[in-house]
Design an enzyme around this catalytic site. Structure first.
Site, PDB file in Angstrom:
ATOM      1  N   ARG A 236       0.853  -1.185   0.000  1.00 53.95           N
ATOM      2  CA  ARG A 236       0.000   0.000   0.000  1.00 53.95           C
ATOM      3  C   ARG A 236       0.896   1.244   0.000  1.00 53.95           C
ATOM      4  O   ARG A 236       1.886   1.293   0.713  1.00 53.95           O
ATOM      5  CB  ARG A 236      -0.891   0.019   1.244  1.00 53.95           C
TER       6      ARG A 236
ATOM      7  N   TYR B  46      -1.137  -3.725  -7.236  1.00 57.75           N
ATOM      8  CA  TYR B  46      -0.907  -4.386  -5.950  1.00 57.75           C
ATOM      9  C   TYR B  46      -2.217  -4.497  -5.176  1.00 57.75           C
ATOM     10  O   TYR B  46      -3.065  -3.597  -5.216  1.00 57.75           O
ATOM     11  CB  TYR B  46       0.125  -3.619  -5.110  1.00 57.75           C
TER      12      TYR B  46
ATOM     13  N   GLY C  54      -3.747  -4.139  -1.974  1.00 59.30           N
ATOM     14  CA  GLY C  54      -4.475  -3.112  -1.240  1.00 59.30           C
ATOM     15  C   GLY C  54      -4.809  -1.881  -2.057  1.00 59.30           C
ATOM     16  O   GLY C  54      -5.736  -1.142  -1.739  1.00 59.30           O
TER      17      GLY C  54
ATOM     18  N   SER D  17       1.289  -6.825  13.401  1.00 59.12           N
ATOM     19  CA  SER D  17       1.290  -6.737  14.862  1.00 59.12           C
ATOM     20  C   SER D  17       0.573  -7.924  15.504  1.00 59.12           C
ATOM     21  O   SER D  17       0.199  -7.867  16.663  1.00 59.12           O
ATOM     22  CB  SER D  17       0.636  -5.430  15.323  1.00 59.12           C
TER      23      SER D  17
ATOM     24  N   THR E 266      -3.574 -11.372  12.394  1.00 52.57           N
ATOM     25  CA  THR E 266      -3.967 -12.625  11.736  1.00 52.57           C
ATOM     26  C   THR E 266      -3.685 -13.817  12.633  1.00 52.57           C
ATOM     27  O   THR E 266      -4.509 -14.734  12.748  1.00 52.57           O
ATOM     28  CB  THR E 266      -3.239 -12.770  10.387  1.00 52.57           C
TER      29      THR E 266
ATOM     30  N   ASP F 100      -9.440  -9.494   9.521  1.00 52.80           N
ATOM     31  CA  ASP F 100      -8.951  -8.181   9.105  1.00 52.80           C
ATOM     32  C   ASP F 100      -9.943  -7.040   9.283  1.00 52.80           C
ATOM     33  O   ASP F 100      -9.560  -5.963   9.715  1.00 52.80           O
ATOM     34  CB  ASP F 100      -8.521  -8.245   7.634  1.00 52.80           C
TER      35      ASP F 100
ATOM     36  N   ASN G 292       6.455  -8.117   2.462  1.00 51.56           N
ATOM     37  CA  ASN G 292       5.004  -7.903   2.413  1.00 51.56           C
ATOM     38  C   ASN G 292       4.325  -8.873   1.441  1.00 51.56           C
ATOM     39  O   ASN G 292       3.234  -8.606   0.951  1.00 51.56           O
ATOM     40  CB  ASN G 292       4.688  -6.457   2.008  1.00 51.56           C
ATOM     41  N   SER G 293       4.970 -10.003   1.176  1.00 51.28           N
ATOM     42  CA  SER G 293       4.346 -11.000   0.298  1.00 51.28           C
ATOM     43  C   SER G 293       3.079 -11.539   0.959  1.00 51.28           C
ATOM     44  O   SER G 293       2.954 -11.561   2.184  1.00 51.28           O
ATOM     45  CB  SER G 293       5.327 -12.129  -0.024  1.00 51.28           C
TER      46      SER G 293
ATOM     47  N   ARG H 152       2.758  -3.276  18.031  1.00 48.99           N
ATOM     48  CA  ARG H 152       4.093  -3.840  18.229  1.00 48.99           C
ATOM     49  C   ARG H 152       4.953  -2.810  18.958  1.00 48.99           C
ATOM     50  O   ARG H 152       5.414  -1.843  18.368  1.00 48.99           O
ATOM     51  CB  ARG H 152       4.684  -4.198  16.860  1.00 48.99           C
TER      52      ARG H 152
END
Length: 589
Positions: free
Chosen positions: A75, A207, A209, A260, A263, A287, A374-375, A407
């Protein structure tokens, strides 16, 4: 796929599709029907054209690898805009784009953007079409990758077409030339410039997002504006069902910024001793949660129908349920590829032979990551082995606890409970998190991410805080609010808390506190557990003390940073400023 004149789509929607097509100039128009045959045909075409790779069918049934452009991997918040006639609507945390600039973008980058291409029309529903939560949208795109992803993450196609009325969210995506400097993700939740009949525009990106417009664009940015107007909440939250040994279900939502632990918490399984005692968990959302107030209760649902989740770090030790989920019917984006045709990412067992990295280069492990940090994997919800029976309940489920968490290596305890609703809103509004690879920027930087909605709130963040306060004022049965932090570290940098399945011990205390007033100690920042069930856990008494230590000097420094943050935001609601002053007073500051 269906030709436009073969569909039973609403006349108003059909007219919109035709008018958009005149501007985009496709060579053909197809309305997606959502069938398996359609998915397989598109996937086969992408494989044939070298746009996607079929994975090892034995280990990853009906699964594929897609590689994005190397500059189009996350994003892009600085290229994400909210447009309005008045900049104050957008607020201090969003990027404002004037309406006349939107029209320029529309004419410069969308006019003729589909020349020689097929225009795919994707009718979709957020939430079950029969639900009181249901909202509908149509995304038009020139990207087969987008179509395949929406097959998994939304309810789309034939079952939705006849249900779309005159009110639906209009999204237009064009892959363009992927020029990062001319990437635009634009939202128009209020008015639109003359001649631009869309709620969401996305160009020069493919991509997730940025291009899967049903997800963050519709289900959060546009929906959050509608939620404020209609008196509900559209939140970047997991939704989890926990069943206790007496058979009672408890429903927990949680807002966590990317990477963080959201998921992993949504997919948590209780440790063995808890399972043996009769505890169980079922996922509803990993999410996004939509929450409506019904008879004073917070009723929640998952508007989505699938996962689009970060994959590095996922393995059978950290998240066996995710591993089961992604073993079939999955699209992987920007992971590595072994010579045997299996996907690979950091966190899996090492591969000592050569393999392909996320850019398609053949090499051995070492140096740059094989999989992009970020895969992602895209899978349908029904892949998940412990999906709640209530995930499509048209009434939603009653929320008993709301978690905020980020986090943080220091300062924030493992868990604490807010004193009251407004204090909880203050805690959510001031969440500080270390920056992740899911958004572009320097990894490790600390930034405030209120309610994990900083990148996703479609209007002025101060009005968003005010909306939360007002929701609390008119709700009789408000959930309790808690703050969690699984990531506190020792001086040597190692994590104090084991995390993952052991986080269930914290959930047990949270569930207890939703209906009891004991087993808690008051501190200046909230209630911490008097005791947690740590039986069988290899953790020292010293570590437990550190997990819950309230560092008053550190908190005073935190309050100074919050003061600066509030100054930057400007018009913060009085109720939150009052909680800030009360917190300072409790800290002796």
């Amino acid at each position: 796929m269906l030709a436009l004149d073969e569909t039973e789509i609403n006349d108003g929607a059909k007219r919109w599709i035709v008018s958009i097509a005149k501007h985009l100039n496709p060579s053909s128009i197809y309305v997606c029907d959502g069938t398996k045959e359609e998915f397989d045909d598109l996937a086969s075409a992408m494989v044939k054209d070298g746009e996607m790779i079929k994975l090892n069918e034995k280990n990853f049934k009906n699964s594929y690898l897609y590689r994005s452009n190397a500059t189009d991997v996350a994003r892009t918040e600085e290229r994400t805009f909210i447009s309005a006639r008045d900049k104050s609507f957008v607020g201090p945390l969003n990027n404002f784009l004037p309406l006349d600039r939107v029209k320029q973008v529309w004419n410069q980058f969308f006019k003729g953007a589909y020349t020689g291409k097929t225009m795919f029309v994707i009718p979709y529903a957020l939430s079950s079409p029969e639900s009181k939560f249901a909202d509908f949208g149509i995304e038009v795109t020139d990207s087969k990758y987008v179509v395949l992803n929406l097959h998994y993450i939304t309810r789309m196609g034939k079952g939705v077409i006849e249900k779309i009325g005159d009110r639906f969210i209009k999204g237009v995506h064009a892959t363009g030339n992927l020029d990062p400097g001319n990437k635009f993700i634009i939202h128009m939740p209020w008015e639109k410039p003359e001649g631009v009949d869309a709620d969401i525009l996305s160009v020069n990106t493919n991509y997730g997002g940025n291009a899967l417009l049903s997800k963050k664009c519709h289900a959060l940015r546009i929906a959050s504006v509608r939620a404020r107007e209609e008196g509900w909440l559209a939140e970047h939250m997991l939704l989890l069902e926990v069943k206790d040994p007496q058979g009672k279900s408890h429903f927990i939502t949680g807002a966590f910024p990317s990477a963080s632990g959201k998921t992993n918490l949504a997919m948590i399984s209780p440790p063995k001793d808890y399972r043996d005692a009769g505890w169980s968990t079922r996922l509803i959302s990993d999410d996004i949660s939509w929450i409506k107030i019904v008879d004073g209760k917070f009723m929640a649902t998952n508007p989505e129908n699938g996962f689009f989740a970060v994959v590095p770090g996922t393995n059978y030790n950290t998240n066996k349920n995710a591993m089961a989920t992604l073993s079939k019917n999955t699209i992987f984006t920007n992971v590595g590829l072994t010579m045997s045709g299996d996907p690979w990412w950091e966190g899996l067992d090492p591969v000592y032979d050569e393999l392909y990295d996320w850019k398609g280069n053949k090499r051995k492990i070492g140096g740059e990551p094989i999989a992009h940090p970020n895969s992602r994997y895209t899978s349908p919800l029904t892949n998940y082995p412990y999906l709640s029976d209530l995930y499509e309940d048209p009434e939603g489920v009653p929320v008993s606890a709301i978690l905020f968490g980020g986090r943080r290596a220091t300062l924030i305890p493992l868990v604490f409970e807010a004193f009251n609703w407004n204090h909880g809103v203050f805690l959510g509004a001031t969440m500080g998190v270390e920056r992740t690879a899911a958004s572009e920027g320097k990894v490790g930087d600390l930034r405030r991410d209120p309610m994990a909605m900083r990148p996703f709130c479609g209007y002025n963040i101060n009005e968003y805080f005010r909306h939360w306060i007002e929701i609390g004022e008119r709700s009789k049965n408000k959930p309790k609010i808690f703050y969690v932090n699984w990531f506190r570290r020792r001086a040597d940098g190692t994590f104090i808390w084991p995390g993952f399945a052991e986080n269930f011990r914290v959930l047990e205390w949270i569930i207890y506190r939703t209906s009891h007033n004991d087993n808690a100690v008051e501190t200046p920042i909230g209630y911490i557990p008097e005791s947690l069930n740590l039986a069988g856990l290899n953790i020292s008494e010293e570590d437990v003390k550190e997990l819950f230590r309230i560092d008053k000097e550190g908190w005073k420094e935190e309050m100074n940073e919050i003061q600066k943050y509030f100054s930057e935001l400007g018009n913060v609601p009085e109720e939150i400023l009052k909680e800030f002053e009360l917190e300072k007073k409790r800290l002796g500051y």
